[in-house]
Design an enzyme around this catalytic site. Structure first.
Site, PDB file in Angstrom:
ATOM      1  CE1 TYR A 264      49.974   9.816  48.893  1.00  0.00           C
ATOM      2  CE2 TYR A 264      49.871  10.871  51.155  1.00  0.00           C
ATOM      3  CZ  TYR A 264      50.372  10.919  49.651  1.00  0.00           C
ATOM      4  OH  TYR A 264      51.132  11.750  49.317  1.00  0.00           O
ATOM      5  CB  CYS A 265      43.976  11.178  53.914  1.00  0.00           C
ATOM      6  SG  CYS A 265      42.727   9.822  54.421  1.00  0.00           S
ATOM      7  CB  THR A 266      46.275  12.205  58.226  1.00  0.00           C
ATOM      8  OG1 THR A 266      46.340  13.446  57.639  1.00  0.00           O
ATOM      9  CG2 THR A 266      47.050  12.246  59.481  1.00  0.00           C
ATOM     10  CB  VAL A 293      50.465   9.295  56.437  1.00  0.00           C
ATOM     11  CG1 VAL A 293      51.960   9.414  56.575  1.00  0.00           C
ATOM     12  CG2 VAL A 293      50.270   9.562  55.095  1.00  0.00           C
TER      13      VAL A 293
END
Ligand SMILES: [Zn+2]
Ligand SMILES: [Zn+2]
Length: 441
Positions: A264-266, A293
């Site tokens: 996952y990332c932003t 996120v």
């Protein structure tokens, strides 16, 4: 507005041969000669001290002509003169080929159309696609969608909305880059169309809830981002750039080609790329959080009965420097060690250290990182210029002392500076102040 009109006319008259006579209204578009750009900026700052706010957005740059969209309002009478803008903060990205020769044209188009719509934000375009982070006036949202669908041909692009909506950027910036996400890899070393499986926040939540603790869950963000919030049981990489996170990811996942990988990332863009890199290197099942996120935050906000698997804040690269996902505070003030998750930049803009600082330390250290150099500089600055509101940043004409890595690592800075004092000659502060008799921002 009258006060503003008079002031601006005086200014226009003093440079009349460079201006077409203009009547300045909110949202007026003026054309400036490059040579006068600097004076205009200073003038705009002066207006601010007279309680007149002025935002100017560069909408077009052509040779020496700069087109600005100017928006003026009186600070103390906001509601009377300017309708309060409802902002929507969002991001979108798309990996698709934009021919090299189209990039300048695309940039101009984005600057002029987004400028007209009053959109602010940061947009990167490259031959591999577009990555945009924006604050858009609510009333322009339909126009933005139409523009993306019809002119950018991005019908399938999803707008990834934040949970906190403010004007998160000062102005509109469109940059042509080599890549929209810089990976440091050789061209053609992986296939971007080899996309990982994108799980919706609900699917992601279910998958993580059912997974064992030994799950390969990797955070693809930089160290200062995952410091203030993360998914439980995730591997948080001690890296400063996406480029480094790819190297680190390859090491962490070595020999795990046949296992399930979750990442996952932003907002999802980094995982789109990292996932493609893994799949191109023999990995079989790679799952990424669709919308990152940010999207998970929306899911948690709209489903209050669900317990978030993400704890803390979601770091964002804009004025907000993050938005809360849960109330957990998972990090500490870099100055005193108390629980704190608010990032801030040192008030001395030539230091600009990005770090976590609590309100008390912020007050005690005059909003600096606490190094003797920064403290002395801002104190001398305040003594000389006072502290009218809106002039908080101290920006002398002095090269930043830190590179990108040191800018986000307070411990390294302290080591490098030898404790709390900067390795800058003690008379430099005075010299800098002397040299910079006007405030630059
Ligand atoms: Zn503190
Ligand atoms: Zn500093």
């Amino acid at each position: 507005m009258q006060n503003f009109q008079t002031l601006f006319r005086t200014f226009v008259r003093s440079f009349s041969h460079n201006f077409n006579p203009v009547t300045l209204r909110p949202q007026s578009v003026i054309t400036l000669n490059k040579a006068f750009l600097h004076s205009t900026k200073i003038f705009c700052r002066r207006l601010e001290t007279r309680h007149i706010g002025i935002n100017y957005i560069l909408t077009e740059k052509f040779r020496h002509r700069y087109h600005y969209c100017i928006n003026a309002h009186e600070h103390n009478a906001l509601s009377k003169n300017v309708p309060v803008i409802d902002w929507k903060t969002l991001s979108f990205y798309s990996f698709h080929v934009i021919p090299d020769s189209y990039l300048p044209k695309t940039r101009e188009l984005l600057l002029s159309k987004f400028g007209e719509m009053g959109i602010v934000g940061r947009i990167y375009i490259a031959t591999e696609g577009i990555n945009a982070q924006l604050s858009c006036p609510l009333e322009q949202l339909d126009n933005l969608r139409k523009f993306c669908d019809q002119e950018l041909k991005l019908e399938n692009v999803e707008f990834n909305f934040s949970t906190i909506h403010v004007k998160a950027f000062r102005k509109l910036n469109v940059k042509i880059r080599n890549q929209i996400v810089s990976d440091g890899l050789e061209k053609g070393s992986y296939d971007l169309s080899n996309q990982p499986k994108h799980l919706s926040p609900a699917e992601w939540h279910a998958a993580l809830s059912n997974a064992k603790t030994s799950i390969n869950l990797i955070d693809m963000r930089n160290h200062y981002e995952s410091e203030i919030g993360y998914f439980e049981n995730s591997i948080r990489q001690d890296v400063d750039t996406f480029r480094d996170s790819i190297i680190s990811m390859n090491k962490i996942l070595e020999g795990k080609q046949s296992e399930d990988i979750y990442m996952y990332c932003t907002g999802g863009i980094r995982c789109s790329k990292a996932g493609a890199i893994l799949l191109s290197n023999g990995f079989k099942s790679v799952y990424v959080l669709k919308g990152g996120v940010t999207a998970y935050g929306r899911y948690i906000t709209s489903n209050p009965s669900i317990t978030s698997l993400y704890k803390g804040r979601n770091f964002t690269f804009d004025k907000r420097l993050g938005e809360p996902i849960t109330n957990d505070i998972v990090s500490q003030c870099h100055t005193c060690g108390e629980p704190c998750d608010t990032h801030t930049n040192c008030r001395n803009k030539t230091c600009n250290l990005l770090f976590i600082q609590c309100q008390e330390c912020r007050k005690r250290l005059s909003r600096t990182c606490g190094s003797e150099f920064c403290l002395r500089l801002v104190q001398a600055w305040d003594e000389k210029f006072g502290r009218p509101s809106g002039f908080d940043d101290v920006k002398p004409n002095y090269q930043c002392v830190y590179d990108h890595v040191h800018r986000t690592r307070p411990k390294l800075v302290i080591e490098r500076l030898g404790g709390t004092s900067a390795n800058v000659p003690s008379d430099l502060v005075e010299m800098l102040l002397e040299k910079n008799s006007i405030i630059k921002r």
